[in-house]
Design a protein around this motif. Sequence first.
Motif, PDB file in Angstrom:
ATOM      1  N   PHE A  18      -3.933  -0.700  -3.013  1.00  0.00           N
ATOM      2  CA  PHE A  18      -2.675  -0.613  -1.992  1.00  0.00           C
ATOM      3  C   PHE A  18      -3.123  -1.737  -0.928  1.00  0.00           C
ATOM      4  O   PHE A  18      -1.946  -2.145  -0.371  1.00  0.00           O
ATOM      5  CB  PHE A  18      -3.133   0.837  -0.975  1.00  0.00           C
ATOM      6  CG  PHE A  18      -2.644   1.876  -2.105  1.00  0.00           C
ATOM      7  CD1 PHE A  18      -1.395   1.917  -2.848  1.00  0.00           C
ATOM      8  CD2 PHE A  18      -3.532   2.967  -2.458  1.00  0.00           C
ATOM      9  CE1 PHE A  18      -1.022   3.046  -3.669  1.00  0.00           C
ATOM     10  CE2 PHE A  18      -2.946   3.766  -3.152  1.00  0.00           C
ATOM     11  CZ  PHE A  18      -1.963   3.996  -3.822  1.00  0.00           C
ATOM     12  N   LEU A  19      -4.087  -2.219  -0.433  1.00  0.00           N
ATOM     13  CA  LEU A  19      -4.210  -3.261   0.573  1.00  0.00           C
ATOM     14  C   LEU A  19      -3.799  -4.680  -0.425  1.00  0.00           C
ATOM     15  O   LEU A  19      -2.797  -5.212   0.380  1.00  0.00           O
ATOM     16  CB  LEU A  19      -5.574  -3.611   0.786  1.00  0.00           C
ATOM     17  CG  LEU A  19      -6.278  -2.556   1.861  1.00  0.00           C
ATOM     18  CD1 LEU A  19      -7.915  -2.996   2.134  1.00  0.00           C
ATOM     19  CD2 LEU A  19      -5.748  -1.920   2.789  1.00  0.00           C
ATOM     20  N   ALA A  73       8.120   0.108   4.744  1.00  0.00           N
ATOM     21  CA  ALA A  73       8.577   0.132   3.677  1.00  0.00           C
ATOM     22  C   ALA A  73       7.619  -0.078   2.486  1.00  0.00           C
ATOM     23  O   ALA A  73       7.337   0.565   1.398  1.00  0.00           O
ATOM     24  CB  ALA A  73       9.461  -1.156   3.308  1.00  0.00           C
ATOM     25  N   LEU A  74       6.426  -0.845   2.883  1.00  0.00           N
ATOM     26  CA  LEU A  74       5.077  -1.069   2.183  1.00  0.00           C
ATOM     27  C   LEU A  74       4.550   0.254   1.807  1.00  0.00           C
ATOM     28  O   LEU A  74       3.931   0.507   0.709  1.00  0.00           O
ATOM     29  CB  LEU A  74       4.158  -2.225   2.536  1.00  0.00           C
ATOM     30  CG  LEU A  74       4.777  -3.453   2.480  1.00  0.00           C
ATOM     31  CD1 LEU A  74       4.259  -4.567   3.282  1.00  0.00           C
ATOM     32  CD2 LEU A  74       4.959  -3.913   0.737  1.00  0.00           C
ATOM     33  N   GLU A  75       4.410   0.864   2.992  1.00  0.00           N
ATOM     34  CA  GLU A  75       3.852   2.273   3.078  1.00  0.00           C
ATOM     35  C   GLU A  75       4.523   3.343   2.150  1.00  0.00           C
ATOM     36  O   GLU A  75       3.854   3.988   1.477  1.00  0.00           O
ATOM     37  CB  GLU A  75       3.918   3.037   4.423  1.00  0.00           C
ATOM     38  CG  GLU A  75       2.824   2.161   5.117  1.00  0.00           C
ATOM     39  CD  GLU A  75       2.840   2.757   6.772  1.00  0.00           C
ATOM     40  OE1 GLU A  75       2.029   2.628   7.677  1.00  0.00           O
ATOM     41  OE2 GLU A  75       3.961   3.401   7.264  1.00  0.00           O
ATOM     42  N   ASN A  76       5.708   3.419   2.020  1.00  0.00           N
ATOM     43  CA  ASN A  76       6.700   4.155   1.260  1.00  0.00           C
ATOM     44  C   ASN A  76       6.300   3.827  -0.084  1.00  0.00           C
ATOM     45  O   ASN A  76       6.349   4.680  -0.921  1.00  0.00           O
ATOM     46  CB  ASN A  76       8.089   4.282   1.785  1.00  0.00           C
ATOM     47  CG  ASN A  76       8.169   4.845   3.099  1.00  0.00           C
ATOM     48  OD1 ASN A  76       7.460   5.663   3.593  1.00  0.00           O
ATOM     49  ND2 ASN A  76       9.399   4.477   3.809  1.00  0.00           N
ATOM     50  N   ALA A  77       6.512   2.590  -0.323  1.00  0.00           N
ATOM     51  CA  ALA A  77       6.367   2.119  -1.955  1.00  0.00           C
ATOM     52  C   ALA A  77       4.878   2.370  -2.236  1.00  0.00           C
ATOM     53  O   ALA A  77       4.753   2.751  -3.553  1.00  0.00           O
ATOM     54  CB  ALA A  77       6.464   0.587  -1.896  1.00  0.00           C
ATOM     55  N   THR A  90      -2.606   6.774   1.437  1.00  0.00           N
ATOM     56  CA  THR A  90      -2.621   5.738   0.615  1.00  0.00           C
ATOM     57  C   THR A  90      -2.707   4.307   1.189  1.00  0.00           C
ATOM     58  O   THR A  90      -3.302   3.415   0.996  1.00  0.00           O
ATOM     59  CB  THR A  90      -1.490   5.935  -0.316  1.00  0.00           C
ATOM     60  OG1 THR A  90      -0.292   5.755   0.177  1.00  0.00           O
ATOM     61  CG2 THR A  90      -1.495   7.255  -1.431  1.00  0.00           C
ATOM     62  N   LEU A  91      -1.922   4.320   2.283  1.00  0.00           N
ATOM     63  CA  LEU A  91      -1.535   3.063   2.978  1.00  0.00           C
ATOM     64  C   LEU A  91      -1.404   3.024   4.223  1.00  0.00           C
ATOM     65  O   LEU A  91      -0.296   3.959   4.580  1.00  0.00           O
ATOM     66  CB  LEU A  91      -0.740   2.121   2.216  1.00  0.00           C
ATOM     67  CG  LEU A  91      -0.552   0.830   2.578  1.00  0.00           C
ATOM     68  CD1 LEU A  91      -1.759  -0.225   2.672  1.00  0.00           C
ATOM     69  CD2 LEU A  91       0.778   0.032   1.833  1.00  0.00           C
TER      70      LEU A  91
END
Length: 165
Positions: A18-19, A73-77, A90-91
């Motif tokens: 995730f990172l 957007a990255l968190e949602n993905a 997760t993120l």
Amino acid sequence: MTRAVLSIGSNLGDRFAFLQSVVDGLRPLVVAVSPVYETAAWGVEDQPDFLNAIVIVNADDVDEWGWLRRGQALENAAGRVREQRWGPRTLDVDVVSVDGVTSDHPELLLPHPGAFERATVLIPWLDVEPDAVLAGHGPVAALPFSSEGVRRRDDLVLNSGWMDS
């Protein structure tokens, strides 16, 4: 050109992947990526340990709101679900600082509240920017924070693509 400091963290699933997804998702804009650190959760302490890092990014056409939207957007993905404040995730992509801008807007507080005392933000930030300054708080190296419980994970190295060829 705007420059942002993003704090990234994960404590669910493949934390490292995730990172890495943040670095990959921002790759053309990435200026620096810190080492990865592992820390126990705080706030809600009955949850898995976090992996954390700092990513410094630059872009010509992105302001502080743009960095917030990109982080979300990255968190949602990554399947981020917001069920519990300071709960497992997760993120997490936090906008720590954007060119020294300050904001008290409830959706985007800058600099990020609490960043001035969070070793999970400050230690990795100092790794990539020893002369870092946090707006309203001064030089990061001079801030009184505890590094207790923060462990550098030299076995986990985020690939920024700088050495790819």
